[in-house]
Scaffold this motif. Structure first.
Motif, PDB file in Angstrom:
ATOM      1  N   ALA A  75       0.815  -1.220   0.000  1.00  0.00           N
ATOM      2  CA  ALA A  75       0.000   0.000   0.000  1.00  0.00           C
ATOM      3  C   ALA A  75       0.844   1.264   0.000  1.00  0.00           C
ATOM      4  CB  ALA A  75      -0.927   0.001   1.209  1.00  0.00           C
ATOM      5  N   GLY A  76       2.152   1.106   0.239  1.00  0.00           N
ATOM      6  CA  GLY A  76       3.009   2.282   0.326  1.00  0.00           C
ATOM      7  C   GLY A  76       2.636   3.131   1.530  1.00  0.00           C
ATOM      8  N   SER A  77       2.195   2.463   2.587  1.00  0.00           N
ATOM      9  CA  SER A  77       1.729   3.156   3.786  1.00  0.00           C
ATOM     10  C   SER A  77       2.730   3.028   4.913  1.00  0.00           C
ATOM     11  CB  SER A  77       0.383   2.575   4.233  1.00  0.00           C
ATOM     12  OG  SER A  77      -0.589   2.790   3.248  1.00  0.00           O
ATOM     13  N   ASP A  78       2.524   3.880   5.895  1.00  0.00           N
ATOM     14  CA  ASP A  78       3.403   3.936   7.054  1.00  0.00           C
ATOM     15  C   ASP A  78       2.549   3.785   8.299  1.00  0.00           C
ATOM     16  OD1 ASP A  78       5.190   4.599   9.067  1.00  0.00           O
ATOM     17  OD2 ASP A  78       5.701   6.543   8.234  1.00  0.00           O
ATOM     18  N   LEU A  79       2.898   2.844   9.149  1.00  0.00           N
ATOM     19  CA  LEU A  79       2.144   2.614  10.379  1.00  0.00           C
ATOM     20  C   LEU A  79       2.103   3.865  11.254  1.00  0.00           C
ATOM     21  CD1 LEU A  79       0.593   0.317  11.699  1.00  0.00           C
ATOM     22  CD2 LEU A  79       2.665  -0.263  12.931  1.00  0.00           C
ATOM     23  N   GLU A  80       3.157   4.659  11.238  1.00  0.00           N
ATOM     24  CA  GLU A  80       3.178   5.887  12.051  1.00  0.00           C
ATOM     25  C   GLU A  80       2.113   6.872  11.581  1.00  0.00           C
ATOM     26  OE1 GLU A  80       4.698   6.359  14.975  1.00  0.00           O
ATOM     27  OE2 GLU A  80       5.223   4.256  14.673  1.00  0.00           O
TER      28      GLU A  80
END
Length: 124
Positions: A75-80
């Motif tokens: 997803a190209g996402s960041d947990l932060e």
């Protein structure tokens, strides 16, 4: 056969290979989540790309938190980013574990909850 059927078939093959890979006693006795994802079948699952994301989210929903990183990478996402968004919500809209305050360190299960909440929005 449609592309989505091909992706599901390939995902199922790779997921089965990954499950066999993690049966290795060296991995089974490890407490490091990275040991479960640093292998070829896992890398190939990630390489399936966005078409595999719904299948990965299904696995996460079923409790397979080792798929968390695959979902984030695809997803190209960041947990932060998800943590920050969650903290900015009104208390009643936050996930249960974040109602009082966001924990400094998240369990893999808590990470799964955030991923499912925020990536499911992207999928719909």
């Amino acid at each position: 056969m449609s592309d989505s059927n091909n992706v599901r078939e390939r995902f199922d093959e790779l997921y089965a290979a990954w499950e066999r890979e993690i049966q290795n006693p060296r991995i089974q006795f490890s407490s490091r989540p990275k040991d479960y994802i640093e292998n070829e079948p896992y890398r190939q699952i990630v390489q399936l790309g966005k078409e595999a994301l719904p299948l990965i989210l299904e696995k996460i929903s079923a409790g397979v938190f080792f798929m968390n990183q695959a979902a984030l990478e695809i997803a190209g996402s960041d947990l932060e980013q998800f943590r920050s968004e969650e903290q900015n919500l009104p208390t009643a809209e936050r996930l249960m574990f974040a109602r009082e305050r966001m924990p400094q360190f998240l369990s893999e299960q808590q990470k799964s909850e955030l991923i499912l909440k925020y990536l499911a929005k992207v999928e719909n």
